[in-house]
Write a protein that holds these residues in place. Structure first.
Motif, short mmCIF file in Angstrom:
data_model
loop_
_atom_site.label_atom_id
_atom_site.label_comp_id
_atom_site.label_asym_id
_atom_site.label_seq_id
_atom_site.Cartn_x
_atom_site.Cartn_y
_atom_site.Cartn_z
N LEU A 55 0.64 -1.04 -0.16
CA LEU A 55 0.24 0.21 0.26
C LEU A 55 0.90 1.43 0.29
O LEU A 55 0.64 2.19 -0.53
CB LEU A 55 -0.79 0.12 1.23
CG LEU A 55 -1.52 0.74 1.18
CD1 LEU A 55 -2.52 1.48 -0.17
CD2 LEU A 55 -2.48 1.58 2.84
N ALA A 56 1.96 1.38 0.76
CA ALA A 56 2.54 2.77 0.64
C ALA A 56 3.63 2.60 -0.49
O ALA A 56 3.64 3.97 -1.33
CB ALA A 56 4.18 2.42 1.77
N LYS A 57 3.98 1.76 -1.06
CA LYS A 57 4.39 1.46 -2.07
C LYS A 57 3.50 1.83 -2.85
O LYS A 57 4.10 3.08 -4.35
CB LYS A 57 5.13 0.07 -2.72
CG LYS A 57 5.85 0.49 -3.46
CD LYS A 57 6.12 -1.27 -4.87
CE LYS A 57 6.93 -1.35 -5.64
NZ LYS A 57 7.52 -2.70 -5.74
N LEU A 58 2.44 1.85 -3.07
CA LEU A 58 0.98 2.45 -4.41
C LEU A 58 1.27 3.71 -4.26
O LEU A 58 1.01 4.53 -5.23
CB LEU A 58 0.30 1.05 -4.00
CG LEU A 58 -0.64 1.20 -5.04
CD1 LEU A 58 -0.11 0.74 -6.70
CD2 LEU A 58 -1.83 0.33 -4.68
N LEU A 59 1.09 3.98 -2.42
CA LEU A 59 0.70 5.89 -1.97
C LEU A 59 1.37 6.43 -3.34
O LEU A 59 1.83 7.79 -4.19
CB LEU A 59 0.38 5.73 -0.65
CG LEU A 59 -0.70 5.37 -0.38
CD1 LEU A 59 -0.58 5.58 1.07
CD2 LEU A 59 -1.82 6.36 -1.00
N LYS A 60 3.18 5.70 -3.21
CA LYS A 60 3.55 6.42 -3.32
C LYS A 60 4.71 6.96 -5.36
O LYS A 60 4.20 7.61 -5.70
CB LYS A 60 5.75 5.94 -2.99
CG LYS A 60 6.70 6.75 -3.39
CD LYS A 60 8.11 6.09 -2.65
CE LYS A 60 9.77 7.19 -3.40
NZ LYS A 60 10.33 6.50 -2.53
N ILE A 61 4.37 5.76 -5.59
CA ILE A 61 3.85 5.68 -7.42
C ILE A 61 2.89 6.80 -7.66
O ILE A 61 3.10 7.24 -8.59
CB ILE A 61 3.50 4.33 -7.58
CG1 ILE A 61 5.34 3.75 -7.58
CG2 ILE A 61 3.25 3.82 -9.27
CD1 ILE A 61 4.87 1.58 -7.73
N LEU A 62 1.81 6.78 -6.90
CA LEU A 62 0.56 7.39 -7.76
C LEU A 62 0.61 9.17 -7.19
O LEU A 62 -0.43 9.84 -7.59
CB LEU A 62 -0.52 6.90 -7.57
CG LEU A 62 -1.36 6.09 -7.86
CD1 LEU A 62 -0.01 4.38 -7.73
CD2 LEU A 62 -3.02 5.56 -7.84
N GLY A 63 1.81 8.83 -6.34
CA GLY A 63 2.19 10.70 -5.91
C GLY A 63 0.72 10.89 -4.68
O GLY A 63 0.63 12.07 -4.60
N LEU A 64 0.64 9.85 -4.44
CA LEU A 64 -0.87 10.35 -3.30
C LEU A 64 -0.19 9.70 -1.28
O LEU A 64 -1.15 9.83 -0.60
CB LEU A 64 -1.89 9.15 -3.02
CG LEU A 64 -3.03 9.76 -4.67
CD1 LEU A 64 -3.13 7.90 -4.95
CD2 LEU A 64 -3.20 11.03 -4.70
N GLU A 65 1.22 10.09 -1.07
CA GLU A 65 1.55 9.71 -0.16
C GLU A 65 0.94 11.08 1.40
O GLU A 65 0.81 10.47 2.15
CB GLU A 65 2.97 9.73 -0.07
CG GLU A 65 3.39 8.66 -0.15
CD GLU A 65 4.91 8.56 -0.37
OE1 GLU A 65 6.43 7.75 0.22
OE2 GLU A 65 6.30 9.14 -1.34
N GLU A 66 0.67 12.37 0.23
CA GLU A 66 0.85 13.31 0.98
C GLU A 66 -0.75 13.05 1.14
O GLU A 66 -1.70 14.27 2.32
CB GLU A 66 1.19 14.85 1.07
CG GLU A 66 2.50 14.78 0.82
CD GLU A 66 3.43 15.84 0.56
OE1 GLU A 66 3.01 16.79 -0.21
OE2 GLU A 66 4.76 16.47 0.11
N ARG A 67 -1.60 12.78 0.71
CA ARG A 67 -2.95 13.00 1.01
C ARG A 67 -3.30 11.25 1.54
O ARG A 67 -4.95 11.41 1.09
CB ARG A 67 -3.78 12.63 -0.77
CG ARG A 67 -3.47 13.72 -1.57
CD ARG A 67 -3.67 15.28 -0.88
NE ARG A 67 -3.63 16.60 -1.55
CZ ARG A 67 -2.64 17.46 -1.22
NH1 ARG A 67 -2.03 17.45 -0.32
NH2 ARG A 67 -2.66 18.45 -1.68
N LYS A 68 -2.81 10.56 2.37
CA LYS A 68 -3.46 9.12 2.05
C LYS A 68 -4.10 9.85 3.79
O LYS A 68 -5.05 8.35 3.65
CB LYS A 68 -2.25 8.21 2.45
CG LYS A 68 -1.59 8.90 4.15
CD LYS A 68 -0.70 8.33 4.19
CE LYS A 68 0.45 7.72 5.10
NZ LYS A 68 1.87 7.14 5.51
#
Length: 218
Positions: A55-68
């Motif tokens: 999940l963390a990797k997916l958030l990073k690839i999609l540029g959603l880390e700061e929006r999780k």
């Protein structure tokens, strides 16, 4: 007989859900759940738990880390669509079918989603089937299939498909703007490569036509 048929249909549904992901124009996110929770919904509905590292990797690839931890109402259209795509990717399908996923987005949102699609294709090797009426998006694909009333008219690389400008216009379809420009200039007597589909190569071709081949790098 009904039980056997029911099992077959259930098996088909499981196959489609686990092997083929579908993303549509509308985001269909749960408004009271945050980004992380929305991404995990398809996996949990399938009776599984999502790996936190994945999940963390997916958030990073999609540029959603700061929006999780943001709710859907706090996201832009492009971000919402990326969350929807992430939920499908979370199922780890072999193929994703995107039905005009950028139709409701502004140009910036469309660019975001297209970057995401390319990243997923490179990172995970997932086959992407993109249904679109934006020819600039189609020009970014490896293969373009032109359909008309259920018939396949053209099936080739973008360069080859978009060189058939007149045929595409006959069935009500467009071509990338740079291809249109090259087509009109050639009709006016210029000699340009009809396979041009990207802005950079169009600029270079026009510079050479005007006798200034070094202009693009100036």
């Amino acid at each position: 007989g009904e039980d056997v048929l029911g099992m077959k249909e259930k098996q088909k549904a499981i196959f489609r859900r686990r092997r083929i992901g579908f993303v549509f124009q509308e985001y269909n996110l749960v408004p009271v759940l945050n980004v992380e929770e929305n991404i995990q919904i398809p996996v949990r509905l399938d009776g599984r738990q999502m790996d936190r590292e994945y999940l963390a990797k997916l958030l990073k690839i999609l540029g959603l880390e700061e929006r999780k931890y943001h709710l859907p109402e706090e996201l832009s259209g492009g971000q919402k669509q990326r969350v929807a795509i992430a939920g499908i990717i979370a199922m780890r399908p072999d193929c994703i079918v995107l039905d005009e996923p950028t139709a409701m987005l502004d140009p910036h949102g469309r660019r975001q989603v297209m970057r995401t699609i390319r990243s997923l294709n490179r990172e995970y090797g997932i086959t992407i089937v993109l249904i679109t009426h934006y020819m600039e998006e189609a020009a970014e694909c490896d293969r373009v299939v032109v359909m008309d009333s259920g018939r396949v008219l053209l099936d080739d690389t973008p360069r080859q498909v978009f060189s058939h400008v007149a045929q595409l216009k006959d069935v009500g379809l467009d071509v990338p703007q740079v291809t249109e420009l090259v087509y009109l200039l050639n009709q006016a007597g210029c000699q340009l490569d009809p396979h041009i589909i990207h802005e950079e190569e169009c600029v270079e071709a026009l510079a050479q036509l005007l006798g200034a081949p070094d202009a693009p790098g100036a």
